[in-house]
Enzyme design. Structure first.
Site, PDB file in Angstrom:
ATOM      1  N   THR A 166       0.836  -1.199   0.000  1.00 25.86           N
ATOM      2  CA  THR A 166       0.000   0.000   0.000  1.00 25.86           C
ATOM      3  C   THR A 166       0.873   1.251   0.000  1.00 25.86           C
ATOM      4  O   THR A 166       2.097   1.171  -0.197  1.00 25.86           O
ATOM      5  CB  THR A 166      -1.044  -0.044   1.150  1.00 25.86           C
ATOM      6  OG1 THR A 166      -1.944   1.038   0.981  1.00 25.86           O
ATOM      7  CG2 THR A 166      -0.400   0.029   2.526  1.00 25.86           C
TER       8      THR A 166
ATOM      9  N   LYS B 189       3.301   1.544  -4.087  1.00 26.19           N
ATOM     10  CA  LYS B 189       2.714   0.777  -5.194  1.00 26.19           C
ATOM     11  C   LYS B 189       3.492   0.927  -6.507  1.00 26.19           C
ATOM     12  O   LYS B 189       3.525   0.010  -7.321  1.00 26.19           O
ATOM     13  CB  LYS B 189       1.245   1.170  -5.392  1.00 26.19           C
ATOM     14  CG  LYS B 189       0.349   0.672  -4.262  1.00 26.19           C
ATOM     15  CD  LYS B 189      -1.115   0.947  -4.504  1.00 26.19           C
ATOM     16  CE  LYS B 189      -1.948   0.522  -3.298  1.00 26.19           C
ATOM     17  NZ  LYS B 189      -3.383   0.680  -3.512  1.00 26.19           N
TER      18      LYS B 189
ATOM     19  N   GLY C 161     -11.883  12.841 -10.139  1.00 24.22           N
ATOM     20  CA  GLY C 161     -10.460  12.672  -9.874  1.00 24.22           C
ATOM     21  C   GLY C 161      -9.789  11.891 -10.988  1.00 24.22           C
ATOM     22  O   GLY C 161     -10.442  11.113 -11.696  1.00 24.22           O
TER      23      GLY C 161
ATOM     24  N   LYS D 177      -6.632  18.691 -18.255  1.00 25.13           N
ATOM     25  CA  LYS D 177      -5.659  18.003 -19.115  1.00 25.13           C
ATOM     26  C   LYS D 177      -5.385  16.580 -18.614  1.00 25.13           C
ATOM     27  O   LYS D 177      -5.354  15.623 -19.378  1.00 25.13           O
ATOM     28  CB  LYS D 177      -4.355  18.824 -19.121  1.00 25.13           C
ATOM     29  CG  LYS D 177      -3.325  18.351 -20.111  1.00 25.13           C
ATOM     30  CD  LYS D 177      -3.655  18.822 -21.521  1.00 25.13           C
ATOM     31  CE  LYS D 177      -2.898  17.995 -22.539  1.00 25.13           C
ATOM     32  NZ  LYS D 177      -3.585  17.948 -23.831  1.00 25.13           N
ATOM     33  N   ARG D 178      -5.197  16.471 -17.297  1.00 21.30           N
ATOM     34  CA  ARG D 178      -4.889  15.162 -16.711  1.00 21.30           C
ATOM     35  C   ARG D 178      -6.035  14.173 -16.926  1.00 21.30           C
ATOM     36  O   ARG D 178      -5.811  12.993 -17.200  1.00 21.30           O
ATOM     37  CB  ARG D 178      -4.605  15.339 -15.222  1.00 21.30           C
ATOM     38  CG  ARG D 178      -3.929  14.152 -14.626  1.00 21.30           C
ATOM     39  CD  ARG D 178      -3.596  14.348 -13.166  1.00 21.30           C
ATOM     40  NE  ARG D 178      -3.296  13.023 -12.630  1.00 21.30           N
ATOM     41  CZ  ARG D 178      -2.179  12.699 -12.005  1.00 21.30           C
ATOM     42  NH1 ARG D 178      -1.263  13.611 -11.798  1.00 21.30           N
ATOM     43  NH2 ARG D 178      -1.990  11.471 -11.566  1.00 21.30           N
TER      44      ARG D 178
ATOM     45  N   TYR E  91     -13.462   5.552   2.956  1.00 18.44           N
ATOM     46  CA  TYR E  91     -14.456   5.039   3.885  1.00 18.44           C
ATOM     47  C   TYR E  91     -14.155   5.548   5.288  1.00 18.44           C
ATOM     48  O   TYR E  91     -13.034   5.958   5.582  1.00 18.44           O
ATOM     49  CB  TYR E  91     -14.488   3.506   3.880  1.00 18.44           C
ATOM     50  CG  TYR E  91     -13.204   2.884   4.373  1.00 18.44           C
ATOM     51  CD1 TYR E  91     -12.175   2.590   3.486  1.00 18.44           C
ATOM     52  CD2 TYR E  91     -13.021   2.615   5.717  1.00 18.44           C
ATOM     53  CE1 TYR E  91     -11.004   2.039   3.942  1.00 18.44           C
ATOM     54  CE2 TYR E  91     -11.836   2.056   6.172  1.00 18.44           C
ATOM     55  CZ  TYR E  91     -10.827   1.777   5.284  1.00 18.44           C
ATOM     56  OH  TYR E  91      -9.656   1.249   5.728  1.00 18.44           O
TER      57      TYR E  91
HETATM   58  O1  SKM Z   1      -4.557  -1.841  -2.324  1.00 18.36           O
HETATM   59  C1  SKM Z   1      -4.843  -1.971  -0.951  1.00 18.36           C
HETATM   60  C2  SKM Z   1      -3.749  -2.751  -0.262  1.00 18.36           C
HETATM   61  O2  SKM Z   1      -3.661  -4.040  -0.817  1.00 18.36           O
HETATM   62  C3  SKM Z   1      -4.027  -2.891   1.240  1.00 18.36           C
HETATM   63  C4  SKM Z   1      -4.540  -1.659   1.864  1.00 18.36           C
HETATM   64  C5  SKM Z   1      -4.534  -1.569   3.329  1.00 18.36           C
HETATM   65  O3  SKM Z   1      -4.133  -2.545   3.978  1.00 18.36           O
HETATM   66  O4  SKM Z   1      -4.929  -0.531   3.885  1.00 18.36           O
HETATM   67  C6  SKM Z   1      -5.060  -0.612   1.125  1.00 18.36           C
HETATM   68  C7  SKM Z   1      -5.028  -0.587  -0.360  1.00 18.36           C
HETATM   69  O5  SKM Z   1      -3.964   0.252  -0.783  1.00 18.36           O
END
Ligand code: SKM
Length: 278
Positions: A63, A67, A129, A157-158, A220
């Site tokens: 995470t 990434k 976004g 643009k993005r 969330y």
């Molecule tokens: O993509 C997920 C990741 O695999 C796990 C994660 C977490 O443990 O909070 C959040 C996301 O980035």
């Protein structure tokens, strides 16, 4: 017991260990799963991963903020990881290579389709976004054959450039906040900005909403996010969902990649939400 973990920085807040423990109970798989902090002032990502592999881990979730590092480290990539330009799932293969995948987009799509019981087929989709989170969901979302996709972003643009990256029959457009086409409203609206983290709203007009819109926030919290509350205030009949289901969904897909078993998500979402309110 096969060992798995999520790596990131910070990592203490991660719900992944709880989610994977619930999956293991549900499916009878004998695994352990921990949250591991990578201190990027002390070590490089590459070294930390080599060390974990050495210590017998079979696979990892990755995470923030690693990434892209994981994407660069993997020797072999799934097509959705390539298009996301990010990896959240690593598999240490027996032949010594590292496989990288990205399950975030499938997590979102499955949450909406399975738990939200809404199909993307022929739906007009609005995405708010154009950052990494949105880039990560584009390919799995387009695979569900929506009628059209509009991406709105602070810099037009993005949004335009992201839309143009995909070869598809599906019309994809991009704009700044003030140029979102509003004539009919949107069937599915996905907030992929991090505005909700700061208790802020993305600057969009309530005219993008319809009575039967599905409004999704990739963020969330214990309570509905400000964005979801805003949607409900303007359209009491719309359906709202937050990103906890996406989190559990991406975990389910990673679990399946590692173990070859697809866990059920709704009961795990309910359990994690219950824990959050304690
Ligand atoms: O993509 C997920 C990741 O695999 C796990 C994660 C977490 O443990 O909070 C959040 C996301 O980035």
């Amino acid at each position: 017991t096969d060992k798995y973990a999520v790596v990131g920085n910070p990592i203490a807040h991660s719900k992944s260990p709880m989610i994977h423990r619930l999956f293991a109970e549900q499916t009878g798989q004998d695994i352990s799963y921990e949250a591991i902090l990578i201190d990027n002032e002390e070590t490089t990502f590459q070294w930390a991963i080599a060390d974990l592999r050495q210590r017998g881990y079979k696979g990892l979730n990755v995470t923030v903020p690693f990434k892209l590092d994981a994407f660069e480290l993997a020797n072999e990539l799934s097509s959705r990881a390539q298009s996301a330009h990010a990896v959240n799932t690593l598999v240490f293969q027996d032949n010594g290579t590292i496989y990288g995948d990205n399950t975030d987009g499938v997590g979102l799509v499955n949450d909406i389709q399975i738990n939200g019981e809404r199909s993307f087929k022929d739906q007009r989709v609005l995405i708010l976004g154009a950052g990494g989170a949105v880039q990560g969901i584009m390919e799995p979302l387009l695979a569900q054959a929506p009628k059209s996709v509009h991406i709105a972003n602070r810099t037009a643009k993005r949004a335009e450039v992201l839309g143009q990256r995909f070869t598809t029959e599906i019309p994809i457009s991009g704009s700044g906040w003030d140029e979102i086409p509003l004539d009919e409203g949107y069937d599915i609206i996905i907030n992929g900005t991090s505005a909700s983290l700061d208790g802020k709203l993305p600057p969009v007009s309530p005219q993008c909403l319809k009575d039967n819109s599905l409004v999704y926030d990739m963020m969330y919290a214990q309570e509905p996010t400000v964005f979801l509350k805003w949607a409900k205030e303007h359209r009491p009949d719309c359906t709202i969902m937050d990103g906890l289901g996406m989190l559990v969904g991406q975990a389910a897909e990673s679990f399946n990649i590692w173990r070859g078993v697809q866990p059920q998500t709704q009961n795990v979402i309910d359990e994690v939400r219950q824990q959050m309110s304690k």
